[in-house]
Design an enzyme around this catalytic site. Sequence first.
Site, PDB file in Angstrom:
ATOM      1  N   CYS A 170      57.189  -8.472  16.335  1.00 49.53           N
ATOM      2  CA  CYS A 170      57.724  -8.200  15.003  1.00 49.53           C
ATOM      3  C   CYS A 170      57.733  -6.700  14.758  1.00 49.53           C
ATOM      4  CB  CYS A 170      56.904  -8.907  13.919  1.00 49.53           C
ATOM      5  SG  CYS A 170      55.210  -8.296  13.763  1.00 49.53           S
ATOM      6  N   ASP A 217      68.249 -12.706  -2.516  1.00 47.89           N
ATOM      7  CA  ASP A 217      67.447 -12.921  -1.311  1.00 47.89           C
ATOM      8  C   ASP A 217      67.407 -14.422  -1.041  1.00 47.89           C
ATOM      9  OD1 ASP A 217      65.501 -12.778   0.821  1.00 47.89           O
ATOM     10  OD2 ASP A 217      64.852 -10.863  -0.030  1.00 47.89           O
ATOM     11  N   GLY A 249      59.854  -5.540   1.288  1.00 53.66           N
ATOM     12  CA  GLY A 249      58.923  -4.430   1.116  1.00 53.66           C
ATOM     13  C   GLY A 249      59.464  -3.325   0.236  1.00 53.66           C
ATOM     14  N   ASN A 278      68.566  -5.819   7.907  1.00 53.70           N
ATOM     15  CA  ASN A 278      69.454  -6.100   9.040  1.00 53.70           C
ATOM     16  C   ASN A 278      70.825  -5.493   8.777  1.00 53.70           C
ATOM     17  OD1 ASN A 278      71.391  -8.474   8.012  1.00 53.70           O
ATOM     18  ND2 ASN A 278      69.334  -8.845   7.218  1.00 53.70           N
ATOM     19  N   LYS A 309      61.447 -15.613  -2.625  1.00 53.99           N
ATOM     20  CA  LYS A 309      61.138 -14.249  -3.052  1.00 53.99           C
ATOM     21  C   LYS A 309      61.748 -13.928  -4.411  1.00 53.99           C
ATOM     22  CE  LYS A 309      60.321 -12.104   1.452  1.00 53.99           C
ATOM     23  NZ  LYS A 309      60.755 -11.089   2.441  1.00 53.99           N
ATOM     24  N   CYS A 314      87.966   1.000   2.848  1.00 53.16           N
ATOM     25  CA  CYS A 314      87.450   2.368   2.845  1.00 53.16           C
ATOM     26  C   CYS A 314      88.593   3.370   2.962  1.00 53.16           C
ATOM     27  CB  CYS A 314      86.448   2.557   3.982  1.00 53.16           C
ATOM     28  SG  CYS A 314      85.794   4.244   4.135  1.00 53.16           S
TER      29      CYS A 314
END
Length: 402
Positions: A248, A102, A81, A182, A125, A306
């Site tokens: 969902c 993807d 999206g 996610n 996609k 990091c």
Amino acid sequence: MPYAIDELQEIIGNLRTELVEPIDSGGVNNTRLGRDRVERMSAEVVDSNPYSRLMALQRMNIVKDYERIRDKAVAIVGVGGVGSVTADMLTRCGIGKLILFDYDKVELANMNRLFFTPNQAGLSKVAAAGATLNFINPDVEIEMFNFNITTVDNFDRFLNAISQGGRIAGQPVDLVLSCVDNFEARMAINAACNERNLNWFESGVSENAVSGHIQFIRPGDTACFACAPPLVVAENIDEKTLKKEGVCAASLPTTMGITAGFLVQNVLKYLLNFGEVSDYLGYNALSDFFPKMTLKPNPQCDDSNCLVRQMEFQAKPKPVVVEEKADNEEPLHATNEWGIELVAENAPEINPTSTETPVVGEGLKLAYEAPEKSSETSEETVTTAPPDDASLEDLMAQMKSM
């Protein structure tokens, strides 16, 4: 006139080819209404120039050299999206190169969001997005990877793609955009960018679809995704166990589009060096609230790369801020016809009724001093008020005598 069998077979073959071609090309028939490549961006205002509105940013002094965008490469992880709309906007802006990651397929359930069309259902996609983007702007170089970046083998492929897939061969991309849904994928992107010291944007939309955010992460300078992880990541909870059958997340094309718009706007500001890039920008659709903040890195971050980036950033020499000294300029006018003098801001106010001379600051003088009152008292004329029962003639006589 009846057709012969050979003619009918030829017609059927042509129809079959017309049906198969859009599927092979990502659901887009590129043979229709396409345009040729444009070698250089032009500011000429004509209907046939796809870049005239973009190049107008130079004329309005917003961007110094817009055509530099063709030298930039951006990697987008997640073409859903937010990611698909982000890729669409950057393609229309004329970005030099897009790398898409993807492993999911287009489904009819995705149609509530922007970009994809029903005839692309079932396609990967990246294939559907790549075909559509190439049709929108053939000047953009598009590279597609259809795999899951969180697996061990694919992570190395992802690492190599973002560190070697720049506009110039062998150079890293200019920016990595996280548009995944996610935390596992976000942690993978975070680990890769910390390892290769690449700036990246993290973005996301809430599960109830009424809020979103973007976060600009500069390794060592700002907090990475592992510096302040969500509870799911901090507690090492498997996200797959949280999903329920038949349930969902909500999704609104408006929230997706707004979040993608914020993301691309800040990407353009970063790549073309104009305006102010937000370190963190949130969006609450229920109250139209837009919080902004900057997150500092965590010195106890779990990501070892990091910590290395933090040490490197602290070792960098800090920019020296030079205070500009005001030059002693000569007065603009040699004469002062009206006797105007400058008074310091902290000078005491002058009471016009006071006879005392006020104290002024050093280097200043009073432009006017009130004259001293004469010691001789002037004769005061005493006027007695007429009685209440005085006649009109008495009042007129009194006025004449004044």
